[in-house]
Design an enzyme around this catalytic site. Structure first.
Site, PDB file in Angstrom:
ATOM      1  N   GLY A 142       0.809  -1.216   0.000  1.00 56.39           N
ATOM      2  CA  GLY A 142       0.000   0.000   0.000  1.00 56.39           C
ATOM      3  C   GLY A 142       0.838   1.260   0.000  1.00 56.39           C
ATOM      4  N   GLU A 145       1.657   1.892  -3.571  1.00 58.42           N
ATOM      5  CA  GLU A 145       0.436   2.354  -4.237  1.00 58.42           C
ATOM      6  C   GLU A 145       0.122   3.802  -3.857  1.00 58.42           C
ATOM      7  OE1 GLU A 145      -2.243  -1.646  -4.728  1.00 58.42           O
ATOM      8  OE2 GLU A 145      -1.739  -1.034  -2.678  1.00 58.42           O
ATOM      9  N   GLU A 165       2.518  -8.326  -2.120  1.00 56.20           N
ATOM     10  CA  GLU A 165       1.288  -8.944  -1.623  1.00 56.20           C
ATOM     11  C   GLU A 165       1.201 -10.433  -1.941  1.00 56.20           C
ATOM     12  OE1 GLU A 165       0.258  -4.556  -2.170  1.00 56.20           O
ATOM     13  OE2 GLU A 165       1.454  -6.066  -3.221  1.00 56.20           O
TER      14      GLU A 165
END
Length: 293
Positions: A142, A145, A165
């Site tokens: 994250g 991202e 992930e």
């Protein structure tokens, strides 16, 4: 525990502190008090800065953190005195991933019904104000991202990016498969996502994911704030229009994008700032007084 927690504990070293800057804190809509997981400041006129502040968790991203982040982003975006927003973390970690403890108890029905992670990306992509990420240390999952959601990404050469992930039995869920592919191409994105391997800030700049690369956290943050200050010194109308046109390039074909740009370009001749800017140029005035209208 975030993706990089164990690794950082083994390799941590003493880091010189950044120069002190006064902090201006907003009120949290969630708790009615000061933010717990972020710090907000105005390091230069026209620049709003948000610093992720979960040092013990390497700035692991959680829903409570994003509630505060989105609240601060909206407030800066609505503030007419702010022309650019800087998002940063610490030298050790921009954000070392999502909070795995929070995610580990999710069921499919809960994740689906609540549109889990949707709020993590919708606010940043809807802002009119340009956003600049200053990334150091770990930017995984994250965190990677989140950095890619910003309009401009500056990083240190030693930053560790990645979408690991796959090692947890899941896949990126906040835009990683889409934005990494658009930035690096299918082959590179497929390799990184399916193997979960990390890549450096130097590689991110070389591949076109990052705009500029620096050797130290301090240099990177200083350059990011400086760039934000320069952006904030221009016409808010022109900056917002240019940001919208560049963003459109990722969503439409070339012909449609050029037509959209031309229409927005024509519209600029109905603004006061177009007159201010061109008059200043003709009169050799290097400091036009923008009206932001």
């Amino acid at each position: 525990m975030s993706f990089a927690r164990a690794s950082v504990l083994r390799t941590a070293r003493v880091i010189p502190a950044l120069p002190f800057r006064p902090l201006i804190r907003f009120q949290s809509t969630a708790a009615g008090g000061e933010y717990q997981y972020i710090l907000t400041s105005t390091p230069k006129p026209g620049v709003g800065q948000i610093t992720l502040n979960r040092p013990k968790a390497l700035n692991a991203l959680s829903s409570p953190l994003f509630e505060e982040l989105n609240d601060a982003l909206k407030k800066f975006d609505e503030d007419e005195a702010v022309g650019a927003i800087v998002l940063t973390g610490s030298e050790k970690a921009f954000a070392a991933g999502a909070d795995i403890k929070e995610m580990s108890t999710l069921s499919f029905s809960r994740a689906f019904k609540s549109s889990y992670l949707r709020s993590w990306s919708t606010t940043l992509t809807s802002l009119s104000t340009p956003t600049l990420a200053s990334v150091s240390g770990y930017a995984l999952g994250g965190g990677c991202e989140l950095a890619m959601l910003c309009d401009i990404l500056y990083t240190t050469s030693s930053t560790k990016f990645g979408q690991p992930e796959i090692t947890l039995g899941i896949l990126p869920g906040a835009g990683g498969t889409q934005r990494l592919t658009r930035a690096l191409g299918k082959a590179k994105a497929m390799d990184l996502i399916l193997t979960g391997r990390m890549f450096s800030g130097a590689e991110a700049e070389r591949w076109g994911l990052a705009s500029r690369v620096f050797e130290t956290h301090e240099e990177c943050l200083e350059a990011t704030v400086s760039a934000a200050s320069k952006i904030a010194s221009f016409s808010r109308i022109a900056v917002q229009a240019a940001k919208e046109c560049v963003g459109k390039a990722e969503e439409v074909g070339l012909r449609e994008g050029v037509e959209f740009e031309r229409r927005v370009f024509h519209g600029m001749f109905g603004t006061k700032d177009q007159k201010v800017g061109m008059r200043a140029f003709l009169e050799k005035d290097r400091n036009p007084k923008w009206e932001h209208e």
